[in-house]
Design a protein around this motif. Structure first.
Motif, short mmCIF file in Angstrom:
data_model
loop_
_atom_site.label_atom_id
_atom_site.label_comp_id
_atom_site.label_asym_id
_atom_site.label_seq_id
_atom_site.Cartn_x
_atom_site.Cartn_y
_atom_site.Cartn_z
N VAL A 91 0.83 -1.21 -0.22
CA VAL A 91 -0.13 -0.02 0.10
C VAL A 91 0.89 1.13 0.04
O VAL A 91 1.72 1.22 0.81
CB VAL A 91 -0.97 0.04 1.30
N TYR A 92 0.50 2.22 -0.85
CA TYR A 92 1.47 3.49 -0.90
C TYR A 92 0.38 4.49 -1.00
O TYR A 92 -0.93 4.59 -1.39
CB TYR A 92 2.06 3.45 -2.62
N PRO A 93 1.05 5.68 -0.57
CA PRO A 93 0.25 6.98 -0.53
C PRO A 93 -0.06 7.72 -1.88
O PRO A 93 0.85 7.50 -2.57
CB PRO A 93 0.77 7.89 0.46
N LEU A 94 -1.08 8.21 -2.10
CA LEU A 94 -1.60 9.04 -3.35
C LEU A 94 -1.90 10.38 -2.86
O LEU A 94 -2.22 10.73 -1.78
CB LEU A 94 -2.47 8.45 -3.96
N PRO A 95 -1.85 11.37 -4.08
CA PRO A 95 -1.34 11.45 -5.19
C PRO A 95 0.27 11.02 -5.04
O PRO A 95 0.95 11.42 -3.82
CB PRO A 95 -1.54 12.79 -5.74
N ILE A 96 0.94 10.77 -6.12
CA ILE A 96 2.11 10.42 -6.08
C ILE A 96 3.15 11.45 -5.32
O ILE A 96 2.84 12.57 -5.64
CB ILE A 96 2.91 9.89 -7.49
N ASN A 97 3.82 11.25 -4.27
CA ASN A 97 4.53 12.21 -3.60
C ASN A 97 5.96 11.42 -3.10
O ASN A 97 6.31 10.31 -3.41
CB ASN A 97 3.71 12.69 -2.36
N LEU A 98 6.60 12.13 -2.28
CA LEU A 98 7.83 11.88 -1.95
C LEU A 98 7.78 10.56 -1.04
O LEU A 98 8.44 9.69 -1.26
CB LEU A 98 8.45 13.07 -0.99
N GLY A 99 6.46 10.37 -0.21
CA GLY A 99 6.57 8.93 0.44
C GLY A 99 6.34 8.12 -0.68
O GLY A 99 6.91 6.74 -0.42
N THR A 100 5.51 8.21 -1.70
CA THR A 100 5.30 7.02 -2.49
C THR A 100 6.60 6.67 -3.25
O THR A 100 6.81 5.66 -3.31
CB THR A 100 4.38 7.68 -3.60
N ILE A 101 7.48 7.88 -3.81
CA ILE A 101 8.62 7.47 -4.53
C ILE A 101 9.48 6.83 -3.56
O ILE A 101 10.32 5.88 -4.10
CB ILE A 101 9.14 8.93 -5.04
N ASN A 102 9.69 7.29 -2.42
CA ASN A 102 10.80 6.48 -1.51
C ASN A 102 10.21 5.24 -1.12
O ASN A 102 11.11 4.24 -1.09
CB ASN A 102 11.20 7.43 -0.39
N GLU A 147 4.13 2.45 -15.09
CA GLU A 147 3.60 1.15 -15.07
C GLU A 147 2.95 0.45 -13.80
O GLU A 147 2.10 0.10 -13.71
CB GLU A 147 4.81 0.21 -15.49
N ALA A 148 3.49 0.94 -12.50
CA ALA A 148 2.98 0.58 -11.16
C ALA A 148 1.62 1.42 -11.00
O ALA A 148 0.65 0.61 -10.55
CB ALA A 148 3.74 1.10 -10.13
N PHE A 149 1.65 2.76 -11.14
CA PHE A 149 0.43 3.22 -10.46
C PHE A 149 -0.73 3.66 -11.55
O PHE A 149 -1.90 4.03 -11.28
CB PHE A 149 0.92 4.61 -9.83
N VAL A 274 -10.70 5.48 1.17
CA VAL A 274 -10.76 4.97 -0.20
C VAL A 274 -9.20 4.37 -0.36
O VAL A 274 -8.28 5.01 -0.07
CB VAL A 274 -10.77 6.24 -1.12
N MET A 275 -9.31 3.16 -0.95
CA MET A 275 -8.23 2.19 -1.30
C MET A 275 -8.40 2.06 -2.84
O MET A 275 -9.33 1.55 -3.18
CB MET A 275 -8.25 1.08 -0.32
N ASN A 276 -7.32 2.65 -3.44
CA ASN A 276 -7.54 2.25 -4.91
C ASN A 276 -6.87 0.91 -5.06
O ASN A 276 -5.82 0.54 -4.29
CB ASN A 276 -6.66 3.39 -5.75
N TYR A 277 -6.90 0.38 -6.16
CA TYR A 277 -6.37 -0.75 -6.72
C TYR A 277 -5.53 -0.79 -8.03
O TYR A 277 -6.33 -0.61 -9.03
CB TYR A 277 -7.48 -1.97 -6.51
N ALA A 278 -4.43 -0.47 -8.01
CA ALA A 278 -3.68 -0.16 -9.17
C ALA A 278 -3.43 -1.10 -10.17
O ALA A 278 -3.26 -1.12 -11.51
CB ALA A 278 -2.17 0.39 -8.85
N ASP A 279 -3.59 -2.48 -9.80
CA ASP A 279 -3.12 -3.66 -10.81
C ASP A 279 -4.37 -4.23 -11.46
O ASP A 279 -5.52 -4.30 -11.22
CB ASP A 279 -2.56 -4.83 -10.12
N ALA A 280 -4.11 -4.68 -12.78
CA ALA A 280 -5.06 -5.37 -13.45
C ALA A 280 -5.53 -6.85 -13.03
O ALA A 280 -6.60 -7.19 -13.21
CB ALA A 280 -4.31 -5.72 -14.80
N SER A 281 -5.00 -7.17 -12.09
CA SER A 281 -5.23 -8.74 -11.59
C SER A 281 -6.58 -8.33 -10.41
O SER A 281 -7.20 -9.49 -10.29
CB SER A 281 -4.32 -9.29 -10.79
N VAL A 282 -6.91 -7.10 -10.13
CA VAL A 282 -7.74 -6.98 -9.11
C VAL A 282 -9.06 -6.19 -10.35
O VAL A 282 -8.52 -4.99 -10.82
CB VAL A 282 -7.86 -6.02 -8.16
#
Ligand code: FDA
Length: 378
Positions: A91-102, A147-149, A274-282
Motif C-alpha cells: 500500500v502506497y500513499p497518493l497522489p504520488i508524492n515523496l513518500g510514494t517515491i521513497n 507502470e506501477a500506478f 478509499v483504497m485504490n487497486y492499481a493492478d489489472a489482477s483486481v
C-alpha cells in the motif's frame, strides 16, 4: 408557478433556493425517488452507516462565496481526504508524492534527488508530442511509476489500454516532492455533519418550493412535462442535453460506475475511506469504506460491522447512469450542435453536469447555479 426546475441535484436545488428566497414560486421535479442528484446519501439500513449511493462525495472549495452559501444549510466536519493505493500487495500513499517515491524505490531521496530521478526517467518521451496517453504519462513521471500506478488503473477506468487512448485524456500527472498526501489543495474541505441529504433537504425547505419526485420531464402523462412547460414558463433543465433534443445531434458518450456494496462482519476492513487497486489482477478500481468518512461518529456506528463498496468503471449505455463525460472529438462536435439547438429554445436554461456535458465538482455546480440565478434568471 414562476419557474420549473428539472433535476434536484445541487445545481437545481441552488437555483430553487435562490428563486424562493427572491419570492418566486418554484416547482422542482426529479425522475428519481429522492432529491440531491448524485450527491445523495442515505443510512445503510442494517448498520446506520451513511453511504454515498452514487460514489464517494467529498466537499472542497476555495470559492469564498460558495463556502459562505453552503454554510447556511449545514456545518462541515474537519474531515481531510487522503487516498491510498494497493500495488502488488503493497500500500502506497497518493497522489504520488515523496513518500510514494521513497517507498517504491526503497530509498530516502531528498526532494531534489527525487526530482532529478523522475526527470531522468521521464526523458523517454516528450509529453508535448506524445502520441498516446501512455507516452504522455511516461513523459511526465517516467516508466517505473507509470507502470506501477497509472497503466492498469487507467486501463480499468477506460476499458482501453493507455497506449490506445489519446494523449489529451491527461494534461498533467501531479507529483509532489514533499510528504504531503492531502488529496485536495482547497482552502475549505469537510463533510456535512448530518449528511448530504439533510443538507439538501434544508435547501428546499421553503413554502414557495414544491418538490415532485419520481417525475420524468419527458413523461407526457405528468403535468410538468416538456411539451406542456416549454414556452409557458422559464425552465431550468439539468438533465442530459442530448436526451432533451431526442438525440437529434447524436448520443454523447459517458462512463458509468457499478458499485458492489457489502456489509462485512468486521469493525474495520481497510483502515481508511478509499483504497485504490492499481493492478489489472483486481477487477475493481477502488474500495470505499464509508465509516471512515465520519470518524466523529465512532460512538454511533457499530464496532463489529462495516459497509464497503467496490467500484467498477465502464462505458455507459443509454440505460445506465451517466457519470463522467468521455469527451472525444466526436462528442465535442455533437455538443457544439446541441449548443446551436439550445439557442432557439425559448426560456430554457441548460445547467449542471448533464445539461452542459461537463464534469463539475459540487462547488462548481453551486457556483455555476449562483451565476445563472444572479446573471440570467433574477
Ligand atoms: P446531478 O446529476 O447531481 O443532478 C441531476 C438530476 O437531474 C438528477 O437527480 C437526475 O435524476 C435528474 N434528471 C435527469 N433527467 C431528468 C428528467 N428527464 N426528468 C427529471 N429529472 C431528471 N463532486 C465533489 O465536489 N466531490 C466529490 O467527491 C465528487 N464525487 C463524485 C463522484 C461521482 C461518481 C460522480 C459522478 C460525481 C462526483 N462529484 C463530486 C460531482 C457531483 O456529483 C456533481 O457536482 C453534482 O452532482 C452536480 O449536480 P447537478 O445538479 O449538476 O447534477
Amino acid at each position: 408557478m414562476d419557474l420549473l426546475i428539472v433535476g434536484s441535484g445541487l445545481f437545481g436545488l441552488t437555483v430553487a433556493e435562490r428563486a424562493a428566497a427572491a419570492g418566486r414560486r418554484v416547482t422542482v421535479i426529479d425522475r428519481r425517488d429522492h432529491i440531491g442528484g448524485n450527491a445523495y446519501s442515505e443510512a445503510e439500513p442494517e448498520t446506520g452507516i451513511e453511504v454515498h449511493r452514487y460514489g464517494a462525495h467529498l466537499f472542497h472549495t476555495s470559492n469564498a462565496t460558495v463556502w459562505e452559501y453552503v454554510n447556511r444549510f449545514t456545518e462541515f466536519t474537519s474531515y481531510v481526504h487522503r487516498v491510498y493505493t494497493n500495488h502488488a500487495g503493497v500500500v502506497y500513499p497518493l497522489p504520488i508524492n515523496l513518500g510514494t517515491i521513497n517507498q517504491f524505490f526503497a530509498a530516502a531521496y531528498s526532494p531534489e534527488q527525487a526530482r532529478r530521478l523522475i526527470a531522468s526517467q521521464a526523458s523517454e518521451y516528450d509529453p508535448k508530442t506524445a502520441a498516446s496517453l501512455e507516452e504522455r504519462a511516461i513523459g511526465l513521471i517516467g516508466r517505473p511509476l507509470y507502470e506501477a500506478f497509472i497503466r492498469d488503473y487507467t486501463a480499468k477506468q477506460w476499458q482501453t489500454h493507455p497506449r490506445e487512448l489519446p494523449a489529451e485524456v491527461i494534461s498533467r500527472l501531479p507529483v509532489r516532492y514533499t510528504y504531503d498526501n492531502r488529496y485536495f489543495n482547497d482552502t475549505w474541505e469537510g463533510l456535512p455533519v448530518d449528511g448530504y441529504t439533510a443538507w439538501m433537504e434544508r435547501m428546499v425547505d421553503h413554502p414557495l418550493i414544491d418538490v415532485r419526485l419520481s417525475t420524468d420531464f419527458f413523461d407526457e402523462t405528468q403535468p410538468w412535462n416538456k411539451r406542456a412547460a416549454i414556452g409557458q414558463l422559464p425552465v431550468v433543465y439539468t438533465g442530459a442535453v442530448d436526451r432533451y433534443f431526442d438525440y437529434e445531434g447524436g448520443e454523447l458518450s459517458w462512463r458509468t460506475l457499478d458499485f458492489e456494496q457489502d456489509v462485512l462482519s468486521v469493525g474495520d476492513h481497510q483502515g481508511t475511506s478509499v483504497m485504490n487497486y492499481a493492478d489489472a489482477s483486481v477487477p475493481y478500481t477502488r474500495v470505499h469504506e464509508f465509516k471512515h468518512f465520519h470518524p466523529e461518529r465512532a460512538d454511533r456506528y457499530p464496532t463489529d460491522r462495516t459497509v464497503i463498496a467496490r467500484e467498477y468503471s465502464r462505458f455507459a449505455s443509454r440505460e445506465d447512469e451517466p457519470y463522467y463525460p468521455v469527451n472525444t472529438p466526436d462528442d465535442r462536435a455533437k455538443l457544439l450542435s446541441y449548443r446551436e439547438m439550445q439557442r432557439v429554445e425559448k426560456d430554457v436554461h441548460f445547467g449542471g453536469r448533464l445539461g452542459t456535458y461537463q464534469y463539475l465538482d459540487m462547488h462548481m455546480a453551486i457556483a455555476s447555479a449562483l451565476n445563472m440565478w444572479n446573471n440570467v434568471l433574477a
